[in-house]
Design a protein around this motif. Structure first.
Motif, PDB file in Angstrom:
ATOM      1  N   PRO A   6      42.726   6.526  40.013  1.00 37.25           N
ATOM      2  CA  PRO A   6      44.077   5.990  39.791  1.00 37.25           C
ATOM      3  C   PRO A   6      44.976   6.985  39.060  1.00 37.25           C
ATOM      4  CG  PRO A   6      42.428   4.316  39.353  1.00 37.25           C
ATOM      5  CD  PRO A   6      41.679   5.616  39.562  1.00 37.25           C
ATOM      6  N   GLU A   7      46.218   7.097  39.547  1.00 33.32           N
ATOM      7  CA  GLU A   7      47.180   8.066  39.023  1.00 33.32           C
ATOM      8  C   GLU A   7      47.610   7.764  37.592  1.00 33.32           C
ATOM      9  OE1 GLU A   7      48.374  10.877  40.425  1.00 33.32           O
ATOM     10  OE2 GLU A   7      47.185  10.611  42.247  1.00 33.32           O
ATOM     11  N   ASN A   8      47.505   6.497  37.162  1.00 38.85           N
ATOM     12  CA  ASN A   8      47.973   6.124  35.817  1.00 38.85           C
ATOM     13  C   ASN A   8      46.963   6.466  34.720  1.00 38.85           C
ATOM     14  OD1 ASN A   8      46.265   4.052  36.920  1.00 38.85           O
ATOM     15  ND2 ASN A   8      46.928   2.692  35.282  1.00 38.85           N
ATOM     16  N   LEU A   9      45.809   7.013  35.105  1.00 40.89           N
ATOM     17  CA  LEU A   9      44.767   7.330  34.134  1.00 40.89           C
ATOM     18  C   LEU A   9      44.711   8.832  33.875  1.00 40.89           C
ATOM     19  CD1 LEU A   9      41.906   5.099  35.621  1.00 40.89           C
ATOM     20  CD2 LEU A   9      43.615   4.477  33.906  1.00 40.89           C
ATOM     21  N   ARG A  10      44.121   9.192  32.723  1.00 45.77           N
ATOM     22  CA  ARG A  10      43.795  10.580  32.404  1.00 45.77           C
ATOM     23  C   ARG A  10      42.270  10.681  32.392  1.00 45.77           C
ATOM     24  NH1 ARG A  10      47.726  14.171  32.910  1.00 45.77           N
ATOM     25  NH2 ARG A  10      46.647  15.506  31.435  1.00 45.77           N
ATOM     26  N   TYR A  11      41.747  11.851  32.719  1.00 48.11           N
ATOM     27  CA  TYR A  11      40.303  12.030  32.883  1.00 48.11           C
ATOM     28  C   TYR A  11      39.803  13.171  32.005  1.00 48.11           C
ATOM     29  CZ  TYR A  11      41.344   9.091  36.856  1.00 48.11           C
ATOM     30  OH  TYR A  11      41.787   8.045  37.633  1.00 48.11           O
ATOM     31  N   THR A  12      38.508  13.107  31.637  1.00 50.82           N
ATOM     32  CA  THR A  12      37.928  14.124  30.758  1.00 50.82           C
ATOM     33  C   THR A  12      36.861  14.930  31.496  1.00 50.82           C
ATOM     34  OG1 THR A  12      36.118  12.728  29.972  1.00 50.82           O
ATOM     35  CG2 THR A  12      38.219  12.549  28.787  1.00 50.82           C
ATOM     36  N   ASP A  13      36.491  16.054  30.890  1.00 51.35           N
ATOM     37  CA  ASP A  13      35.406  16.890  31.403  1.00 51.35           C
ATOM     38  C   ASP A  13      34.104  16.114  31.542  1.00 51.35           C
ATOM     39  OD1 ASP A  13      36.272  19.431  31.988  1.00 51.35           O
ATOM     40  OD2 ASP A  13      36.133  20.116  29.919  1.00 51.35           O
ATOM     41  N   SER A  14      33.894  15.153  30.640  1.00 51.17           N
ATOM     42  CA  SER A  14      32.636  14.390  30.647  1.00 51.17           C
ATOM     43  C   SER A  14      32.745  13.106  31.475  1.00 51.17           C
ATOM     44  CB  SER A  14      32.191  14.097  29.214  1.00 51.17           C
ATOM     45  OG  SER A  14      33.248  13.508  28.469  1.00 51.17           O
ATOM     46  N   HIS A  15      33.831  12.975  32.246  1.00 51.03           N
ATOM     47  CA  HIS A  15      34.009  11.933  33.270  1.00 51.03           C
ATOM     48  C   HIS A  15      34.374  10.553  32.738  1.00 51.03           C
ATOM     49  CE1 HIS A  15      32.696  15.067  35.891  1.00 51.03           C
ATOM     50  NE2 HIS A  15      31.554  15.159  35.243  1.00 51.03           N
ATOM     51  N   GLU A  16      34.889  10.491  31.513  1.00 51.37           N
ATOM     52  CA  GLU A  16      35.500   9.240  31.066  1.00 51.37           C
ATOM     53  C   GLU A  16      36.959   9.234  31.535  1.00 51.37           C
ATOM     54  OE1 GLU A  16      32.061  10.003  28.656  1.00 51.37           O
ATOM     55  OE2 GLU A  16      33.845  11.242  28.899  1.00 51.37           O
ATOM     56  N   ALA A  31      34.823   6.873  38.840  1.00 50.23           N
ATOM     57  CA  ALA A  31      34.025   6.576  40.030  1.00 50.23           C
ATOM     58  C   ALA A  31      33.072   7.729  40.331  1.00 50.23           C
ATOM     59  CB  ALA A  31      34.941   6.310  41.223  1.00 50.23           C
ATOM     60  N   PHE A  32      33.496   8.960  40.062  1.00 48.30           N
ATOM     61  CA  PHE A  32      32.621  10.117  40.259  1.00 48.30           C
ATOM     62  C   PHE A  32      31.396  10.009  39.353  1.00 48.30           C
ATOM     63  CE2 PHE A  32      31.191  14.375  39.067  1.00 48.30           C
ATOM     64  CZ  PHE A  32      30.922  14.914  40.314  1.00 48.30           C
ATOM     65  N   ALA A  33      31.608   9.668  38.081  1.00 47.34           N
ATOM     66  CA  ALA A  33      30.494   9.523  37.136  1.00 47.34           C
ATOM     67  C   ALA A  33      29.535   8.435  37.596  1.00 47.34           C
ATOM     68  CB  ALA A  33      31.018   9.198  35.741  1.00 47.34           C
ATOM     69  N   GLN A  36      27.404   9.765  40.365  1.00 46.76           N
ATOM     70  CA  GLN A  36      26.411  10.713  39.868  1.00 46.76           C
ATOM     71  C   GLN A  36      25.263  10.001  39.147  1.00 46.76           C
ATOM     72  OE1 GLN A  36      26.628  14.298  40.433  1.00 46.76           O
ATOM     73  NE2 GLN A  36      27.949  13.289  41.898  1.00 46.76           N
ATOM     74  N   LEU A  37      25.587   8.945  38.434  1.00 48.30           N
ATOM     75  CA  LEU A  37      24.573   8.213  37.666  1.00 48.30           C
ATOM     76  C   LEU A  37      23.647   7.391  38.559  1.00 48.30           C
ATOM     77  CD1 LEU A  37      26.766   7.011  34.692  1.00 48.30           C
ATOM     78  CD2 LEU A  37      24.670   8.354  34.470  1.00 48.30           C
ATOM     79  N   GLY A  38      24.200   6.811  39.608  1.00 48.79           N
ATOM     80  CA  GLY A  38      23.418   5.883  40.420  1.00 48.79           C
ATOM     81  C   GLY A  38      23.496   4.485  39.817  1.00 48.79           C
ATOM     82  N   SER A  63      21.263   4.816  33.576  1.00 53.01           N
ATOM     83  CA  SER A  63      21.024   4.469  34.971  1.00 53.01           C
ATOM     84  C   SER A  63      19.547   4.655  35.260  1.00 53.01           C
ATOM     85  CB  SER A  63      21.860   5.366  35.896  1.00 53.01           C
ATOM     86  OG  SER A  63      21.333   6.683  35.894  1.00 53.01           O
ATOM     87  N   VAL A  64      19.169   4.379  36.494  1.00 53.30           N
ATOM     88  CA  VAL A  64      17.782   4.611  36.881  1.00 53.30           C
ATOM     89  C   VAL A  64      17.456   6.099  36.840  1.00 53.30           C
ATOM     90  CG1 VAL A  64      17.535   2.495  38.222  1.00 53.30           C
ATOM     91  CG2 VAL A  64      18.404   4.536  39.342  1.00 53.30           C
ATOM     92  N   LYS A  65      18.490   6.964  36.880  1.00 57.95           N
ATOM     93  CA  LYS A  65      18.291   8.413  36.885  1.00 57.95           C
ATOM     94  C   LYS A  65      18.323   9.049  35.497  1.00 57.95           C
ATOM     95  CE  LYS A  65      20.800   9.305  41.223  1.00 57.95           C
ATOM     96  NZ  LYS A  65      21.934  10.056  41.754  1.00 57.95           N
ATOM     97  N   ALA A  66      19.206   8.572  34.606  1.00 59.04           N
ATOM     98  CA  ALA A  66      19.447   9.298  33.365  1.00 59.04           C
ATOM     99  C   ALA A  66      20.104   8.409  32.316  1.00 59.04           C
ATOM    100  CB  ALA A  66      20.365  10.486  33.637  1.00 59.04           C
ATOM    101  N   VAL A  67      20.110   8.902  31.089  1.00 56.87           N
ATOM    102  CA  VAL A  67      20.887   8.300  30.002  1.00 56.87           C
ATOM    103  C   VAL A  67      21.914   9.345  29.582  1.00 56.87           C
ATOM    104  CG1 VAL A  67      20.859   7.352  27.668  1.00 56.87           C
ATOM    105  CG2 VAL A  67      18.914   6.964  29.187  1.00 56.87           C
ATOM    106  N   GLU A  68      23.165   8.962  29.564  1.00 53.39           N
ATOM    107  CA  GLU A  68      24.242   9.896  29.208  1.00 53.39           C
ATOM    108  C   GLU A  68      25.033   9.327  28.039  1.00 53.39           C
ATOM    109  OE1 GLU A  68      24.922  12.847  30.628  1.00 53.39           O
ATOM    110  OE2 GLU A  68      23.337  12.658  32.139  1.00 53.39           O
TER     111      GLU A  68
END
Length: 129
Positions: A6-16, A31-33, A36-38, A63-68
């Motif tokens: 969404p255009e109204n949001l700002r995003y970080t390197d760590s995908h928040e 959505a990318f994060a 990646q997490l599953g 997630s089933v893959k990792a803890v971030e």
């Protein structure tokens, strides 16, 4: 693969992401994060009244893959948290921008969004297009 940013949001390197309305920041994961997490199985969030610091961990997502670690895009005091996302973490996977938000923060300084990306900049960063 293309995701919604969404255009109204700002995003970080760590995908928040952060949605800033006056001095209230709604924070979640992109959505990318989520992709990646599953399958997300657990989320740990701060309590209402806790203070978070920009760049520091404020919780975790598992997630089933990792803890971030979840990294704070702003500093401030937690005024709301999405208990539904704690109870039903899969909602973060299915609707990260609406139902799957994580916390709302009363920000210390609303101008402190340096280092975040626009939707277009973030798309280029994560998808390379």
């Amino acid at each position: 693969m293309s995701f919604e940013y969404p255009e109204n949001l700002r995003y970080t390197d760590s995908h928040e992401y952060v949605e800033l309305t006056a001095d209230i920041a709604k924070i979640g994961v992109s959505a990318f994060a989520v992709d990646q997490l599953g399958d997300i199985v657990f989320v740990e969030l701060p309590e209402i009244g806790d203070t978070i610091t920009k760049g520091s961990a404020f919780g975790s997502i598992e997630s089933v893959k990792a803890v971030e670690d979840l990294k704070a895009p702003v500093s401030g005091k937690v005024i709301k948290r999405n208990d539904a996302a704690i109870d039903t973490p899969e909602m973060i996977s299915t609707d990260p921008y609406t139902a799957g938000w994580l916390i709302e923060v009363q920000v210390d300084d609303a101008s402190k969004l340096e280092g975040t990306f626009s939707a277009t900049e973030y798309r280029v960063k994560v998808e390379g297009a």
